[in-house]
Design a protein around this motif. Sequence first.
Motif, short mmCIF file in Angstrom:
data_model
loop_
_atom_site.label_atom_id
_atom_site.label_comp_id
_atom_site.label_asym_id
_atom_site.label_seq_id
_atom_site.Cartn_x
_atom_site.Cartn_y
_atom_site.Cartn_z
N ALA A 22 0.85 -1.19 0.00
CA ALA A 22 0.00 0.00 0.00
C ALA A 22 0.89 1.24 0.00
O ALA A 22 1.98 1.22 0.55
CB ALA A 22 -0.88 -0.02 1.24
N GLN A 78 -1.80 1.31 13.44
CA GLN A 78 -0.36 1.38 13.24
C GLN A 78 0.19 2.79 13.46
O GLN A 78 1.27 2.96 14.01
CB GLN A 78 -0.04 0.91 11.81
CG GLN A 78 1.45 0.83 11.51
CD GLN A 78 1.72 -0.11 10.37
OE1 GLN A 78 1.50 -1.30 10.49
NE2 GLN A 78 2.20 0.44 9.27
N ARG B 54 4.83 -2.51 15.70
CA ARG B 54 4.22 -1.19 15.86
C ARG B 54 4.70 -0.53 17.17
O ARG B 54 5.04 0.66 17.19
CB ARG B 54 2.70 -1.31 15.85
CG ARG B 54 2.17 -1.61 14.45
CD ARG B 54 0.68 -1.88 14.44
NE ARG B 54 0.23 -2.18 13.08
CZ ARG B 54 -0.98 -2.61 12.77
NH1 ARG B 54 -1.88 -2.80 13.73
NH2 ARG B 54 -1.31 -2.83 11.52
N GLU B 104 4.29 1.11 2.51
CA GLU B 104 3.96 0.80 3.89
C GLU B 104 3.06 -0.44 3.95
O GLU B 104 2.22 -0.64 3.07
CB GLU B 104 3.24 2.00 4.52
CG GLU B 104 3.08 1.88 6.00
CD GLU B 104 2.49 3.16 6.58
OE1 GLU B 104 2.03 4.00 5.80
OE2 GLU B 104 2.50 3.30 7.82
N ASP B 105 3.28 -1.28 4.97
CA ASP B 105 2.44 -2.48 5.14
C ASP B 105 1.55 -2.29 6.36
O ASP B 105 1.96 -1.69 7.36
CB ASP B 105 3.31 -3.72 5.36
CG ASP B 105 4.15 -4.04 4.14
OD1 ASP B 105 3.72 -3.68 3.02
OD2 ASP B 105 5.23 -4.65 4.29
N TYR B 116 8.10 -6.24 6.86
CA TYR B 116 6.93 -5.46 7.26
C TYR B 116 7.36 -4.00 7.39
O TYR B 116 8.15 -3.65 8.26
CB TYR B 116 6.39 -6.00 8.60
CG TYR B 116 5.06 -5.41 8.99
CD1 TYR B 116 3.87 -5.97 8.50
CD2 TYR B 116 4.98 -4.32 9.84
CE1 TYR B 116 2.65 -5.44 8.86
CE2 TYR B 116 3.76 -3.78 10.19
CZ TYR B 116 2.58 -4.35 9.70
OH TYR B 116 1.36 -3.82 10.04
N HIS B 117 6.85 -3.19 6.48
CA HIS B 117 7.26 -1.79 6.43
C HIS B 117 6.29 -0.93 7.24
O HIS B 117 5.09 -1.04 7.07
CB HIS B 117 7.26 -1.29 4.98
CG HIS B 117 8.20 -2.06 4.10
ND1 HIS B 117 9.53 -1.76 3.98
CD2 HIS B 117 7.99 -3.14 3.30
CE1 HIS B 117 10.11 -2.60 3.14
NE2 HIS B 117 9.18 -3.46 2.71
N ILE B 118 6.89 -0.09 8.07
CA ILE B 118 6.08 0.84 8.86
C ILE B 118 6.65 2.27 8.71
O ILE B 118 7.86 2.46 8.72
CB ILE B 118 6.10 0.46 10.36
CG1 ILE B 118 5.41 -0.89 10.57
CG2 ILE B 118 5.42 1.52 11.22
CD1 ILE B 118 5.40 -1.33 12.02
N ILE B 119 5.72 3.20 8.59
CA ILE B 119 6.12 4.62 8.61
C ILE B 119 5.45 5.25 9.83
O ILE B 119 4.22 5.23 9.93
CB ILE B 119 5.68 5.35 7.33
CG1 ILE B 119 6.35 4.72 6.10
CG2 ILE B 119 6.00 6.84 7.43
CD1 ILE B 119 5.84 5.27 4.79
N VAL B 120 6.29 5.72 10.73
CA VAL B 120 5.75 6.29 11.97
C VAL B 120 6.11 7.79 12.01
O VAL B 120 7.26 8.14 11.77
CB VAL B 120 6.35 5.59 13.20
CG1 VAL B 120 5.68 6.05 14.48
CG2 VAL B 120 6.24 4.09 13.06
#
Lengths: 143, 524
Positions: A22, A78, B54, B104-105, B116-120
């Motif tokens: 996504a 998230q 997360r 982002e995942d 597992y991609h995270i944007i914080v």
Amino acid sequence: MKYIIAILLAACTLQVISTVHAEEQRIAIVTGARSGIMSISAKEVRRVYLGASVVLNGIEIKPLLNQSDKLAGEVFLQKVLFMSADAYERQLISRSFQGGSRPKVFENITDLLAALRNDDAAITFMLHETAINIPGIRIIGDL
Amino acid sequence: MSALIKAKHFFSSYTGRMLVGMLAIHTVLVPLVFVGVLLILQHDYQSQFINNARSQSYLLANLISENPKPDRIKSIINDQLLAGQVMLAGFKSIDAPATDDFSEDFFFGQGGDKIYHIIVPVLGQNDQPIGKLRVGFDETPVEEHIKQTYRWGVLVGLGFIVVSLFFVFFFGHLLTRSLRQLRDAARRIANGNINERLVISTNINEVHDMAVAMEHMRSRLVFREREVALHAARQSAVLDTADEGIITLDEQCLIQSLNPAAENIFGYRQEELIGTPFSHLLIPSEIERFISPRGQPIPLSHQELTGLRKSGEKFFLLLSISEGNVSNTRFFTVMAQDNSERHTFERELEYLATHDNLTGLPNRTLLYDRLQQAITQCARAKKLAALLFIDLDRFKIINDTLGHAAGDIVLKEVAERLRGCLREGDSVARNGGDEFTVVLPMLNDSSDAAVIAQKVLATLLQPFILANQKFSIGGSIGISLYPSDGGDADGLLKNADAAMYQAKTSGGNSYRFHTASVQGTTSS
């Protein structure tokens, strides 16, 4: 049994979703257009959805859980709550035992919007791109 | 027994069917349960992974936001990369140009790149975003863990099936042991071992009840068998001791059984006659009297036929044949009786009725019959018949002096002498006492009768030796002729008697013809 079927369906959904990444998603915190709440910070949103009491402009915020959009829910978890759905559920249960209240859950967007319009203290979340196209609500936070 | 037959036999058994049934249930239920459990576990692992990712990202973002200097950010990121779980990480200031190609995942496994991609968002003071923290977490350990769980799940599932089947087999075998005992007991009873008491040790109510019922059935069978044996023994005794021969025949007239009396009557042993045609026991000319043209016995009652013994001897056989039916099978019972003795007895009776017991000569009854025959014969041939009525002279003296036994001897001797005087076809009879009668048929002339009369007188004059003494008697004879002295037996007897009286009154030892012939009297 229902739980197992739900998991199977979720697994199928995941399989479809997992085919592509996504794009970076933005979550919007919205309220009714007539609400007196003008803005809310990420920390305040996090606190109110974890069961803490938050008052803005003299209004005690009432969080509504939008479960009509699964992706929006995950993005919210998230980017705002920083936990998984199961962990959030456990958190809510824990808060319930401590005397807190659970956010009201809506699985239908129409009902959710109606609740927002009828209650000035109510806020909820949805994808930003969704929120900008819905009349009668106001974006009070962009996370 | 081949393996296939053994297998078929096993799967037809209660244990085999339980095994198949349990296998079928396990085939459906075990995968369903284990897949369900594994899916829950998978979901749980993924959920925990996402939660860790997360929360860890949140902590990192908070850590960076406390002092967002580039060196410190770089140090924090490097520390995370060294720890292993974070595969890639980066911070992008809010002021940095928008060259964002970082996806982002939001779900585990999304994108298929095992990261597992995270944007914080990293918030500064006053909660204002100062940049974005981008973190990539390695999904591989969780995936491996899930795979391992699946492998164990499959193994445990298979193990569960195997152990379940073993227990099913074991308990099936255990449960059916009492049934097998019942089966063996039933086989023993079927093989005739009916007196062995049926005892089954089981705590299964249904089997126990069945065993009790079978034992009751067995005891009833024992009782019935004894009754049947007793009945059969009685029947056998009746057959063995019966005076009548009893023979059973099938529809083809073949002998099926016979009793000892039948063996005695026909002179065969039982084994010689079983299976042979009954017609062998009768003369051929009489077979059609009791066998139909279709070869089946004809029921009859007390019919006299001519039997044939093994020795070839013929005999009078009194026969009754009746038809029976047992279990839709026709059979015939023959009651056979040797009628020879009865015939002999009847002949003896007839002889006694028609002959003099002392001399053996025909008596008056038979004489009467023979006289009638002579009359008939002579009438047809137009001949003369003569009747000689003989009365012994001086017989009373012998009787009175020497006794009746001596008189009987004289009478017997007289009978013998009279027989010797007659022609073939003549008859002599004893009327009773010392009277004798002679019938002379087919005479041409009355003189023929006179010749015989003289001959008789002569033989009677011959002395009799009694007690070493000689005695001489004589006789008086009256003669009547047919047809001149009478047309029937009564008339001839009456006239001959009258003529004899004349001879007696004239001194005896002479003969006289009836009245018309009195002139012809002669004396010896």
